[in-house]
Design an enzyme around this catalytic site. Structure first.
Site, PDB file in Angstrom:
ATOM      1  N   HIS A 134      43.039  38.322  27.712  1.00  0.00           N
ATOM      2  CA  HIS A 134      43.034  39.178  28.912  1.00  0.00           C
ATOM      3  C   HIS A 134      43.899  40.318  28.716  1.00  0.00           C
ATOM      4  O   HIS A 134      44.990  40.250  29.181  1.00  0.00           O
ATOM      5  CB  HIS A 134      43.181  38.441  29.951  1.00  0.00           C
ATOM      6  CG  HIS A 134      42.337  37.236  30.510  1.00  0.00           C
ATOM      7  ND1 HIS A 134      42.234  36.040  30.218  1.00  0.00           N
ATOM      8  CD2 HIS A 134      41.104  37.756  31.249  1.00  0.00           C
ATOM      9  CE1 HIS A 134      41.435  35.354  30.459  1.00  0.00           C
ATOM     10  NE2 HIS A 134      40.461  36.093  31.168  1.00  0.00           N
ATOM     11  N   HIS A 191      39.295  44.904  36.157  1.00  0.00           N
ATOM     12  CA  HIS A 191      38.964  43.584  36.999  1.00  0.00           C
ATOM     13  C   HIS A 191      39.942  42.566  36.542  1.00  0.00           C
ATOM     14  O   HIS A 191      39.910  41.506  37.277  1.00  0.00           O
ATOM     15  CB  HIS A 191      37.344  43.116  36.481  1.00  0.00           C
ATOM     16  CG  HIS A 191      37.259  42.491  35.040  1.00  0.00           C
ATOM     17  ND1 HIS A 191      37.422  43.323  33.889  1.00  0.00           N
ATOM     18  CD2 HIS A 191      37.243  41.222  34.354  1.00  0.00           C
ATOM     19  CE1 HIS A 191      37.374  42.640  32.817  1.00  0.00           C
ATOM     20  NE2 HIS A 191      37.262  41.430  33.234  1.00  0.00           N
ATOM     21  N   ASP A 192      40.870  42.561  35.402  1.00  0.00           N
ATOM     22  CA  ASP A 192      41.489  41.750  35.165  1.00  0.00           C
ATOM     23  C   ASP A 192      43.176  42.250  34.764  1.00  0.00           C
ATOM     24  O   ASP A 192      43.960  41.787  33.940  1.00  0.00           O
ATOM     25  CB  ASP A 192      41.191  40.903  33.748  1.00  0.00           C
ATOM     26  CG  ASP A 192      40.357  39.814  33.795  1.00  0.00           C
ATOM     27  OD1 ASP A 192      40.579  39.160  34.956  1.00  0.00           O
ATOM     28  OD2 ASP A 192      39.657  39.621  33.009  1.00  0.00           O
ATOM     29  N   ASP A 242      31.507  40.717  31.912  1.00  0.00           N
ATOM     30  CA  ASP A 242      32.753  39.895  32.136  1.00  0.00           C
ATOM     31  C   ASP A 242      32.680  38.812  31.018  1.00  0.00           C
ATOM     32  O   ASP A 242      33.655  38.356  30.330  1.00  0.00           O
ATOM     33  CB  ASP A 242      33.277  39.514  33.142  1.00  0.00           C
ATOM     34  CG  ASP A 242      34.577  38.843  33.411  1.00  0.00           C
ATOM     35  OD1 ASP A 242      35.554  39.464  32.424  1.00  0.00           O
ATOM     36  OD2 ASP A 242      34.957  37.892  34.149  1.00  0.00           O
TER      37      ASP A 242
END
Length: 458
Positions: free
Chosen positions: A184, A224-225, A334
């Protein structure tokens, strides 16, 4: 003489930033007040959406965690507040002084820049190697990719975005990813953004998309992360992390990613020139997209997508239906790693499992129950990937292919998915039949890699 030239240059740069809408005050007291405001835990803007401060997700203090395991308390709030206030002050003071972040891309050799530009000319290809692109841009893959895509899609002109402010915002997003995370990190964000770009070009969807849809899709993919700590939601809950309490144990990470993104948008003032109603809508839709990436909501979206496809009632002229398909596209982007070519897919698989194992090691060290998939002694990379592909990836991408009408891209992704799953199954069989019972790492060795490549069907 040199000092005088530097002073003039800095003054011109500061004036340019002021013209672009940056924060500036005449009084030092006002500056100080603004810094203190930015140092608050959360900032409520005029649109009413609560945003997280940048960097509000602290690095996990293992000493505090150890105390938590023993006493059941999280630790002193003052210590956390000092950590967060300093990081917030650092970022805020740079903006207040009008300092434009300089990406190291421009320090690269011209040959590397040429190769990066050549790769960008093929950014719509599914075999795009994001790892190579990140090396060619000296770790600035996300910033470079976003600048290119915003230009290609005509978003800079359509929304009248200031290039200096836009670049600064992209740098803020990239910097708020944790490079020490095996999976991530900003490279994952760039990979998801590149995949989203490919999905936005699918004919079934592309002909209905508005510039707002495209900008929302790219921004959500990129952020998004953001500020991901490298541990999952159950870890935050069991350690009584403040974010778990803040979001009441529901979509904890996704809520934080969204609120952090809103905080950066407001701090950069990227959309400050747009009408209030539009910026409010953008913030809300960004939240809806990012929250959709919560893996715990997978069945919810699959059931709804299956219903739409079976009933053939998707009307992409309708903004709500378009937004729903953007959510599905982001969910696909994703988790698209198993649908990439084997060399790229394998790297991502090993990276995400390494992040799982690190969490498991932490849990074991502090005498916490080891989370599923995080026990390196029991959960091998092949077994994790086979389960992930079977129960999460395949159902979603089969429905996506049904929506797109089995386009070449969808067929290509499903073919890679099947081949990669077969390779992991073959590797798992070799591990089970191996006499080296102590080797549970699941990493692909050179000889195993060669054997797998020989078995692959053309």
């Amino acid at each position: 003489m040199l000092q005088m030239e530097e002073g003039i240059l800095q003054k011109e740069l500061f004036q340019q930033i002021q013209r672009c809408g940056e924060i500036s005050f005449d009084s030092p007291d006002q500056n100080a007040k603004c810094v203190r405001m930015l140092g608050d835990a959360r900032v409520r803007g005029q649109t009413g959406v609560v945003s997280e401060r940048r960097g509000s997700y602290p690095f996990i203090d293992f000493r505090l965690l150890n105390n938590t395991a023993l006493s059941g308390e999280v630790g002193t709030k003052k210590k956390v507040k000092r950590l967060l206030s300093f990081q917030r002050y650092f970022h805020a003071s740079r903006l207040l002084r009008g300092i434009v972040p300089q990406a190291s891309l421009y320090l690269l050799d011209e040959d590397y820049l040429g190769q990066a530009r050549h790769m960008l000319s093929k950014v719509g290809m599914w075999d795009f190697d994001i790892f190579l692109f990140d090396r060619l841009t000296n770790g600035n893959s996300l910033v470079t990719l976003l600048c290119h895509l915003f230009n290609v899609h005509g978003l800079i002109h359509h929304f009248q975005l200031d290039m200096v402010t836009l670049h600064r915002f992209f740098v803020m997003v990239q910097e708020d990813y944790h490079s020490q995370n095996p999976y991530h990190n900003a490279v994952h964000a760039a990979d998801v953004t590149q995949a989203m770009h490919c999905y936005l070009r699918e004919p079934k969807l592309a002909s209905f998309l508005t510039p707002s849809d495209i900008m929302l899709g790219l921004l959500a993919a990129a952020a998004h992360d953001v500020d991901h700590p490298g541990v999952n939601q159950p870890f935050l809950i069991k350690t009584k992390h403040h974010l778990a309490s803040l979001y009441q144990n529901v979509s904890v990470l996704e809520n934080h990613h969204w609120r952090s993104t809103i905080g950066m948008l407001r701090e950069s003032r990227l959309l400050a020139h747009l009408p209030k109603e539009l910026t409010q809508d953008i913030e809300q839709q960004l939240g809806s997209l990012i929250l959709a990436t919560d893996i715990n909501r997978q069945n919810e979206f699959l059931i709804r997508l299956k219903s739409h496809l079976d009933n053939q009632d998707l009307r992409l002229e309708d903004a709500q239906d378009r937004h729903f398909m953007l959510q599905i596209a982001l969910k696909c982007a994703d988790i698209c790693n198993p649908c990439r070519v084997w060399d790229l897919s394998k790297q991502w698989s090993e990276r995400v499992c390494e992040e799982f194992y690190r969490q498991g090691d932490l849990e074991q060290k502090f005498e916490l129950e080891i989370s599923p998939l995080c026990n390196q002694q029991k959960d091998t990379v092949p077994s994790i990937q086979i389960g992930f592909m079977t129960y999460i990836v395949e159902p979603l991408f089969e429905r996506w292919a049904q929506f797109t009408g089995n386009t070449p891209l969808s067929e290509n992704m499903l073919n890679h998915l099947r081949r990669n799953k077969a390779k992991w199954k073959s590797l798992l069989h070799k591990q089970h039949s191996s006499s080296r019972s102590n080797d549970h790492s699941g990493q692909v060795t050179g000889s195993q890699e060669q054997s797998l490549n020989e078995e692959e069907t053309p």
